[in-house]
Motif scaffolding. Structure first.
Motif, mmCIF file in Angstrom:
data_model
loop_
_atom_site.group_PDB
_atom_site.id
_atom_site.type_symbol
_atom_site.label_atom_id
_atom_site.label_comp_id
_atom_site.label_asym_id
_atom_site.label_seq_id
_atom_site.Cartn_x
_atom_site.Cartn_y
_atom_site.Cartn_z
ATOM 1 N N PHE A 1 -27.755 -14.646 8.326
ATOM 2 C CA PHE A 1 -27.807 -14.843 9.620
ATOM 3 C C PHE A 1 -26.184 -14.408 10.514
ATOM 4 O O PHE A 1 -25.575 -13.447 11.382
ATOM 5 C CB PHE A 1 -27.968 -15.671 10.674
ATOM 6 N N HIS A 2 -25.375 -14.835 9.815
ATOM 7 C CA HIS A 2 -23.739 -14.602 10.437
ATOM 8 C C HIS A 2 -23.140 -13.295 9.963
ATOM 9 O O HIS A 2 -22.924 -12.747 10.799
ATOM 10 C CB HIS A 2 -22.460 -15.447 9.711
ATOM 11 N N ALA A 3 -23.672 -12.492 9.043
ATOM 12 C CA ALA A 3 -23.303 -11.344 8.468
ATOM 13 C C ALA A 3 -23.827 -10.289 9.655
ATOM 14 O O ALA A 3 -23.188 -9.762 9.999
ATOM 15 C CB ALA A 3 -24.216 -10.987 6.760
ATOM 16 N N LEU A 4 -24.939 -10.364 10.004
ATOM 17 C CA LEU A 4 -25.805 -9.812 11.477
ATOM 18 C C LEU A 4 -24.718 -9.846 12.317
ATOM 19 O O LEU A 4 -24.898 -8.604 12.929
ATOM 20 C CB LEU A 4 -27.330 -10.388 11.643
ATOM 21 N N THR A 5 -23.968 -11.279 12.695
ATOM 22 C CA THR A 5 -23.712 -10.991 14.036
ATOM 23 C C THR A 5 -22.672 -10.537 13.891
ATOM 24 O O THR A 5 -21.671 -10.090 15.098
ATOM 25 C CB THR A 5 -23.502 -13.040 14.335
ATOM 26 N N ASP A 6 -21.958 -11.005 12.667
ATOM 27 C CA ASP A 6 -20.764 -11.058 12.318
ATOM 28 C C ASP A 6 -19.933 -8.765 12.518
ATOM 29 O O ASP A 6 -19.368 -8.215 12.659
ATOM 30 C CB ASP A 6 -20.175 -10.605 10.951
ATOM 31 N N ARG A 7 -21.581 -7.436 11.961
ATOM 32 C CA ARG A 7 -21.615 -6.535 12.066
ATOM 33 C C ARG A 7 -22.174 -6.262 13.932
ATOM 34 O O ARG A 7 -21.458 -5.435 14.216
ATOM 35 C CB ARG A 7 -23.098 -6.763 11.284
ATOM 36 N N LEU A 8 -22.495 -6.799 14.243
ATOM 37 C CA LEU A 8 -23.195 -7.248 15.325
ATOM 38 C C LEU A 8 -21.275 -6.785 16.225
ATOM 39 O O LEU A 8 -21.422 -6.069 17.064
ATOM 40 C CB LEU A 8 -24.402 -7.901 15.782
ATOM 41 N N SER A 9 -20.947 -7.526 16.587
ATOM 42 C CA SER A 9 -19.694 -8.287 16.364
ATOM 43 C C SER A 9 -18.670 -6.996 16.543
ATOM 44 O O SER A 9 -17.997 -6.138 17.300
ATOM 45 C CB SER A 9 -18.741 -9.027 16.050
ATOM 46 N N GLU A 10 -18.455 -6.187 14.856
ATOM 47 C CA GLU A 10 -18.266 -5.427 14.735
ATOM 48 C C GLU A 10 -18.000 -4.383 15.956
ATOM 49 O O GLU A 10 -17.860 -2.863 16.275
ATOM 50 C CB GLU A 10 -18.270 -4.958 13.999
ATOM 51 N N LEU A 11 -19.434 -3.389 15.326
ATOM 52 C CA LEU A 11 -20.071 -2.264 15.986
ATOM 53 C C LEU A 11 -19.565 -2.668 17.640
ATOM 54 O O LEU A 11 -19.238 -1.977 18.282
ATOM 55 C CB LEU A 11 -21.582 -2.391 16.661
ATOM 56 N N LEU A 12 -19.727 -3.837 18.519
ATOM 57 C CA LEU A 12 -19.331 -4.340 19.938
ATOM 58 C C LEU A 12 -18.467 -3.541 20.081
ATOM 59 O O LEU A 12 -17.148 -2.917 21.355
ATOM 60 C CB LEU A 12 -19.840 -5.614 21.030
ATOM 61 N N ALA A 13 -17.223 -4.299 18.933
ATOM 62 C CA ALA A 13 -15.714 -4.189 19.759
ATOM 63 C C ALA A 13 -15.596 -2.216 18.797
ATOM 64 O O ALA A 13 -14.202 -1.426 19.706
ATOM 65 C CB ALA A 13 -14.643 -4.886 17.965
ATOM 66 N N GLY A 14 -15.998 -2.377 17.856
ATOM 67 C CA GLY A 14 -15.817 -0.489 18.092
ATOM 68 C C GLY A 14 -15.484 0.210 18.961
ATOM 69 O O GLY A 14 -15.256 1.248 19.205
#
Ligand SMILES: Nc1ncnc2c1ncn2[C@@H]1O[C@H](COP(=O)(O)OP(=O)(O)O)[C@@H](O)[C@H]1O
Ligand SMILES: [Mg+2]
Length: 275
Positions: free
Chosen positions: A255-268
């Motif tokens: 779950f944390h891996a997914l939220t990290d990935r979503l955060s990165e996509l948002l920041a990108g």
């Protein structure tokens, strides 16, 4: 010899596949105000499956509410088409197939919980609700509060009333615009669990707008990530955690891996977070 049907506006909704959920096709939205025209959305396309739970996350002002308002038939795109279950928002609204919950529950203060929910049926002119008010009140966990007025309820309870009100017509399509955005984190988590339970009983095609990455990841089949204005789709992320999902999921590495990935996509997409 087979003939093609004439090209009319109905072409957008004709022959939709049976599993088609929400379909936004090449949406552009320009707001023409007193000042310069404002490009709010650019080339937004989303296609969901019938019965799927989809979330949209993105910075403030990227056009999330605008998308929901177009699906709710409260606004229209400048270009592109919006359908759900092969119908236009207007058709869905007229058939009372839409359930909508906004951040502010907007309950009538002089009406009780029960009569606020009943009102949603009365205004549609439908004879009998597919699900009675009592069932719904129980479903959203407000047993015993039927005759309470909104002022006596907590924020979380008011939002449950708004959810029950949105569900009372058994909508095919459920639109949620930051429904828990004004609530504290604990209440929000609890209501997210409840929302999942309610949704699993009420199989509606759902679109949730949220600024909470955790909420989107926990609830959704698909998370759509948008860029700062003009809103564009940056990514569509499939979430394949099995259902029913329990709170313990929030503490797992995947779950944390997914939220990290979503955060990165948002920041990108840039870090513009202005309202
Ligand atoms: N009726 C309107 N007239 C002019 N501009 C609008 C209107 N509604 C929204 N906007 C602008 O469009 C952009 C997207 O708004 P909105 O969809 O509310 O964003 P979000 O919900 O993602 O925060 C914002 O810049 C907002 O100020
Ligand atoms: Mg908004």
């Amino acid at each position: 010899m087979r003939q093609r049907p004439p090209a009319t506006v109905d072409a957008a909704t004709a022959g939709a596949p049976a599993d088609e959920g929400i379909r936004l096709a090449r949406l552009r939205k320009i707001f023409e105000g007193r000042g310069a025209p404002l490009l709010a959305l650019e080339d937004v396309s989303i296609a969901t499956r019938r019965g799927a739970f989809t979330s949209i996350i993105g910075p403030s002002g990227c056009g999330k509410s605008t998308i929901l308002r177009m699906l709710a038939d409260l606004d229209a795109p400048t270009f592109g088409t919006v359908t759900a279950h092969g119908k236009t928002p207007r058709e869905l609204r007229r058939a009372s197939k839409l359930g909508i919950v906004f951040q502010e529950p907007a309950l009538l203060p002089w009406r009780t919980v029960r009569s606020n929910i009943e009102l949603a049926v009365q205004v549609t002119g439908l004879a009998v609700p597919a699900r009675t008010c009592d069932d719904l009140i129980a479903l959203v966990g407000l047993d015993g509060f039927e005759r309470t007025r909104p002022a006596e309820l907590s924020g979380g309870m008011r939002q449950r009333v708004a959810i029950a009100r949105a569900l009372v017509t058994s909508p095919e399509v459920l639109l949620l615009d930051e429904p828990f955005g004004a609530l504290d984190e604990m209440t929000r988590r609890r209501l997210n669990l409840e929302l999942l339970r309610i949704w699993s009983e009420q199989a509606a095609t759902t679109l949730l707008v949220t600024h909470s990455i955790e909420e989107a990841a926990f609830l959704s089949d698909t998370v759509v990530v948008m860029s700062p204005r003009p809103g564009r789709i940056l990514a569509e992320v499939e979430v394949d955690f099995p259902r029913p999902r329990k709170e313990a999921l929030l503490r797992t590495p995947s779950f944390h891996a997914l939220t990290d990935r979503l955060s990165e996509l948002l920041a990108g997409g840039g870090d513009d977070d202005r309202g």
